[in-house]
Motif scaffolding. Sequence first.
Motif, PDB file in Angstrom:
ATOM      1  N   VAL A 152      21.123 -26.109 -15.484  1.00 16.77           N
ATOM      2  CA  VAL A 152      21.100 -25.534 -14.139  1.00 16.77           C
ATOM      3  C   VAL A 152      19.998 -24.477 -14.035  1.00 16.77           C
ATOM      4  O   VAL A 152      19.245 -24.429 -13.056  1.00 16.77           O
ATOM      5  CB  VAL A 152      22.473 -24.923 -13.795  1.00 16.77           C
ATOM      6  CG1 VAL A 152      22.396 -24.125 -12.488  1.00 16.77           C
ATOM      7  CG2 VAL A 152      23.536 -26.011 -13.682  1.00 16.77           C
ATOM      8  N   HIS A 153      19.890 -23.642 -15.051  1.00 16.33           N
ATOM      9  CA  HIS A 153      18.869 -22.597 -15.062  1.00 16.33           C
ATOM     10  C   HIS A 153      17.467 -23.193 -15.105  1.00 16.33           C
ATOM     11  O   HIS A 153      16.559 -22.728 -14.400  1.00 16.33           O
ATOM     12  CB  HIS A 153      19.084 -21.675 -16.259  1.00 16.33           C
ATOM     13  CG  HIS A 153      18.035 -20.618 -16.394  1.00 16.33           C
ATOM     14  ND1 HIS A 153      17.143 -20.572 -17.442  1.00 16.33           N
ATOM     15  CD2 HIS A 153      17.719 -19.562 -15.591  1.00 16.33           C
ATOM     16  CE1 HIS A 153      16.337 -19.549 -17.289  1.00 16.33           C
ATOM     17  NE2 HIS A 153      16.657 -18.915 -16.186  1.00 16.33           N
ATOM     18  N   HIS A 154      17.289 -24.228 -15.897  1.00 15.63           N
ATOM     19  CA  HIS A 154      15.987 -24.887 -15.976  1.00 15.63           C
ATOM     20  C   HIS A 154      15.575 -25.434 -14.604  1.00 15.63           C
ATOM     21  O   HIS A 154      14.423 -25.290 -14.182  1.00 15.63           O
ATOM     22  CB  HIS A 154      16.038 -26.022 -16.991  1.00 15.63           C
ATOM     23  CG  HIS A 154      14.756 -26.788 -17.110  1.00 15.63           C
ATOM     24  ND1 HIS A 154      13.656 -26.306 -17.794  1.00 15.63           N
ATOM     25  CD2 HIS A 154      14.384 -28.000 -16.602  1.00 15.63           C
ATOM     26  CE1 HIS A 154      12.675 -27.178 -17.711  1.00 15.63           C
ATOM     27  NE2 HIS A 154      13.078 -28.213 -17.003  1.00 15.63           N
ATOM     28  N   GLU A 155      16.519 -26.042 -13.893  1.00 18.10           N
ATOM     29  CA  GLU A 155      16.228 -26.580 -12.568  1.00 18.10           C
ATOM     30  C   GLU A 155      15.957 -25.458 -11.575  1.00 18.10           C
ATOM     31  O   GLU A 155      15.083 -25.580 -10.697  1.00 18.10           O
ATOM     32  CB  GLU A 155      17.411 -27.431 -12.094  1.00 18.10           C
ATOM     33  CG  GLU A 155      17.225 -28.082 -10.727  1.00 18.10           C
ATOM     34  CD  GLU A 155      16.127 -29.145 -10.701  1.00 18.10           C
ATOM     35  OE1 GLU A 155      15.838 -29.658  -9.611  1.00 18.10           O
ATOM     36  OE2 GLU A 155      15.568 -29.473 -11.774  1.00 18.10           O
ATOM     37  N   LEU A 156      16.684 -24.364 -11.700  1.00 16.66           N
ATOM     38  CA  LEU A 156      16.467 -23.207 -10.834  1.00 16.66           C
ATOM     39  C   LEU A 156      15.042 -22.685 -10.974  1.00 16.66           C
ATOM     40  O   LEU A 156      14.344 -22.448  -9.980  1.00 16.66           O
ATOM     41  CB  LEU A 156      17.471 -22.108 -11.189  1.00 16.66           C
ATOM     42  CG  LEU A 156      17.278 -20.729 -10.534  1.00 16.66           C
ATOM     43  CD1 LEU A 156      17.447 -20.829  -9.022  1.00 16.66           C
ATOM     44  CD2 LEU A 156      18.255 -19.724 -11.112  1.00 16.66           C
ATOM     45  N   VAL A 157      14.590 -22.523 -12.214  1.00 15.84           N
ATOM     46  CA  VAL A 157      13.230 -22.033 -12.466  1.00 15.84           C
ATOM     47  C   VAL A 157      12.196 -23.002 -11.900  1.00 15.84           C
ATOM     48  O   VAL A 157      11.200 -22.598 -11.293  1.00 15.84           O
ATOM     49  CB  VAL A 157      13.009 -21.826 -13.977  1.00 15.84           C
ATOM     50  CG1 VAL A 157      11.548 -21.510 -14.274  1.00 15.84           C
ATOM     51  CG2 VAL A 157      13.913 -20.713 -14.496  1.00 15.84           C
ATOM     52  N   ARG A 158      12.452 -24.295 -12.060  1.00 14.65           N
ATOM     53  CA  ARG A 158      11.512 -25.309 -11.563  1.00 14.65           C
ATOM     54  C   ARG A 158      11.391 -25.243 -10.051  1.00 14.65           C
ATOM     55  O   ARG A 158      10.280 -25.272  -9.496  1.00 14.65           O
ATOM     56  CB  ARG A 158      11.960 -26.707 -11.997  1.00 14.65           C
ATOM     57  CG  ARG A 158      10.971 -27.816 -11.622  1.00 14.65           C
ATOM     58  CD  ARG A 158      11.539 -29.190 -11.923  1.00 14.65           C
ATOM     59  NE  ARG A 158      12.638 -29.541 -11.037  1.00 14.65           N
ATOM     60  CZ  ARG A 158      12.470 -29.995  -9.790  1.00 14.65           C
ATOM     61  NH1 ARG A 158      11.245 -30.127  -9.295  1.00 14.65           N
ATOM     62  NH2 ARG A 158      13.515 -30.294  -9.049  1.00 14.65           N
ATOM     63  N   LEU A 159      12.518 -25.155  -9.357  1.00 19.49           N
ATOM     64  CA  LEU A 159      12.500 -25.136  -7.898  1.00 19.49           C
ATOM     65  C   LEU A 159      11.829 -23.877  -7.356  1.00 19.49           C
ATOM     66  O   LEU A 159      11.082 -23.931  -6.372  1.00 19.49           O
ATOM     67  CB  LEU A 159      13.932 -25.238  -7.361  1.00 19.49           C
ATOM     68  CG  LEU A 159      14.635 -26.584  -7.547  1.00 19.49           C
ATOM     69  CD1 LEU A 159      16.072 -26.512  -7.053  1.00 19.49           C
ATOM     70  CD2 LEU A 159      13.877 -27.693  -6.815  1.00 19.49           C
ATOM     71  N   VAL A 160      12.087 -22.733  -7.992  1.00 19.39           N
ATOM     72  CA  VAL A 160      11.448 -21.495  -7.553  1.00 19.39           C
ATOM     73  C   VAL A 160       9.939 -21.595  -7.730  1.00 19.39           C
ATOM     74  O   VAL A 160       9.165 -21.208  -6.851  1.00 19.39           O
ATOM     75  CB  VAL A 160      12.003 -20.289  -8.328  1.00 19.39           C
ATOM     76  CG1 VAL A 160      11.173 -19.034  -8.025  1.00 19.39           C
ATOM     77  CG2 VAL A 160      13.458 -20.041  -7.959  1.00 19.39           C
ATOM     78  N   GLY A 161       9.506 -22.125  -8.870  1.00 17.61           N
ATOM     79  CA  GLY A 161       8.075 -22.278  -9.115  1.00 17.61           C
ATOM     80  C   GLY A 161       7.404 -23.179  -8.102  1.00 17.61           C
ATOM     81  O   GLY A 161       6.316 -22.873  -7.594  1.00 17.61           O
ATOM     82  N   GLU A 162       8.049 -24.300  -7.783  1.00 18.05           N
ATOM     83  CA  GLU A 162       7.483 -25.221  -6.796  1.00 18.05           C
ATOM     84  C   GLU A 162       7.403 -24.568  -5.423  1.00 18.05           C
ATOM     85  O   GLU A 162       6.412 -24.742  -4.697  1.00 18.05           O
ATOM     86  CB  GLU A 162       8.328 -26.495  -6.726  1.00 18.05           C
ATOM     87  CG  GLU A 162       8.214 -27.395  -7.942  1.00 18.05           C
ATOM     88  CD  GLU A 162       9.042 -28.660  -7.803  1.00 18.05           C
ATOM     89  OE1 GLU A 162       9.813 -28.745  -6.819  1.00 18.05           O
ATOM     90  OE2 GLU A 162       8.923 -29.544  -8.670  1.00 18.05           O
ATOM     91  N   ALA A 163       8.446 -23.825  -5.052  1.00 13.01           N
ATOM     92  CA  ALA A 163       8.464 -23.179  -3.738  1.00 13.01           C
ATOM     93  C   ALA A 163       7.370 -22.118  -3.637  1.00 13.01           C
ATOM     94  O   ALA A 163       6.702 -21.984  -2.609  1.00 13.01           O
ATOM     95  CB  ALA A 163       9.834 -22.561  -3.481  1.00 13.01           C
ATOM     96  N   ARG A 164       7.165 -21.361  -4.713  1.00 13.61           N
ATOM     97  CA  ARG A 164       6.130 -20.321  -4.694  1.00 13.61           C
ATOM     98  C   ARG A 164       4.740 -20.944  -4.609  1.00 13.61           C
ATOM     99  O   ARG A 164       3.863 -20.434  -3.922  1.00 13.61           O
ATOM    100  CB  ARG A 164       6.245 -19.449  -5.937  1.00 13.61           C
ATOM    101  CG  ARG A 164       7.504 -18.614  -5.991  1.00 13.61           C
ATOM    102  CD  ARG A 164       7.448 -17.643  -7.146  1.00 13.61           C
ATOM    103  NE  ARG A 164       6.425 -16.624  -6.933  1.00 13.61           N
ATOM    104  CZ  ARG A 164       6.125 -15.690  -7.827  1.00 13.61           C
ATOM    105  NH1 ARG A 164       6.736 -15.660  -8.992  1.00 13.61           N
ATOM    106  NH2 ARG A 164       5.196 -14.790  -7.567  1.00 13.61           N
TER     107      ARG A 164
END
Length: 280
Positions: A152-164
Amino acid sequence: MEDLVLASSEADAQAAERIVAHHAEMDGALGLKVDLVTTAARSTSTEAAMSARASLLEWCRELLVPHVRAAEETLCRAGADITEARLLVEAMVVEHRIIADLVEQIGRADDGIEVALHTAALRQLFATHLTKVNDQLVPLLVRHPGVSLAEVHHELVRLVGEARDAGPRITDDGYGHPLPNVEATGEATGHEHGECGCGERDVSGFPELDARVVPHAIRHATVFGALDAVRPGKALVLVAPHDPIPLLRQLEGRQPGVFEVDYLQRGPEDWRLLITRRPG
């Protein structure tokens, strides 16, 4: 976070610690930026107010809003499948909407007082929201056998990075005016530090972080988050319950040569330090 001892795996326990630490960094950064907005609202410098709001909007739109949206897709989605977490998740989703709306209200506000009121509301809501995530949702997720918090944390980091990466950059102050060159004008707070006739340092224009009121487990992360938000040539005043030598060593290891530290007070009960981000 005592519940973390019940984690399903070591990887999940580490993910929980990373989530809590990152939240502390975000809380520290937001606290600094809100303090700058409040200080600017009390000053007579229009440019300081414009710069402080633009800096806050930039951080919120590039990090805060993407983070809460990514958390909704990851942490909240995982929690929605746990019976005892469903009502908590529903409340958190509502708070996500309010956080995003407050950011836009800050962008639309017509005067400095309105901006300061909205930023204060955002600060309080986000602090309350993080308490729910850290102390209620994360412990439920980390001990649930059907949830891999590490994934879950790995996906969270990925989504934040893509959004930024995909998000717009802030180029104006929210009123349609070009963003002032804060580093050139030196008006992030409306004051510059210096010395008065008695030789004492004037640090009244810089934001202050009182580490004494921050829980010990997240104290360093909170300070690091606040310092990450300090612009080149600017500073914050750190108040600590002891000489923060371990923290300063970690800071130097984290960002070698970036910060200059001046002791304003050395005990016996409180330590006050002026921590300045070097220009360039």
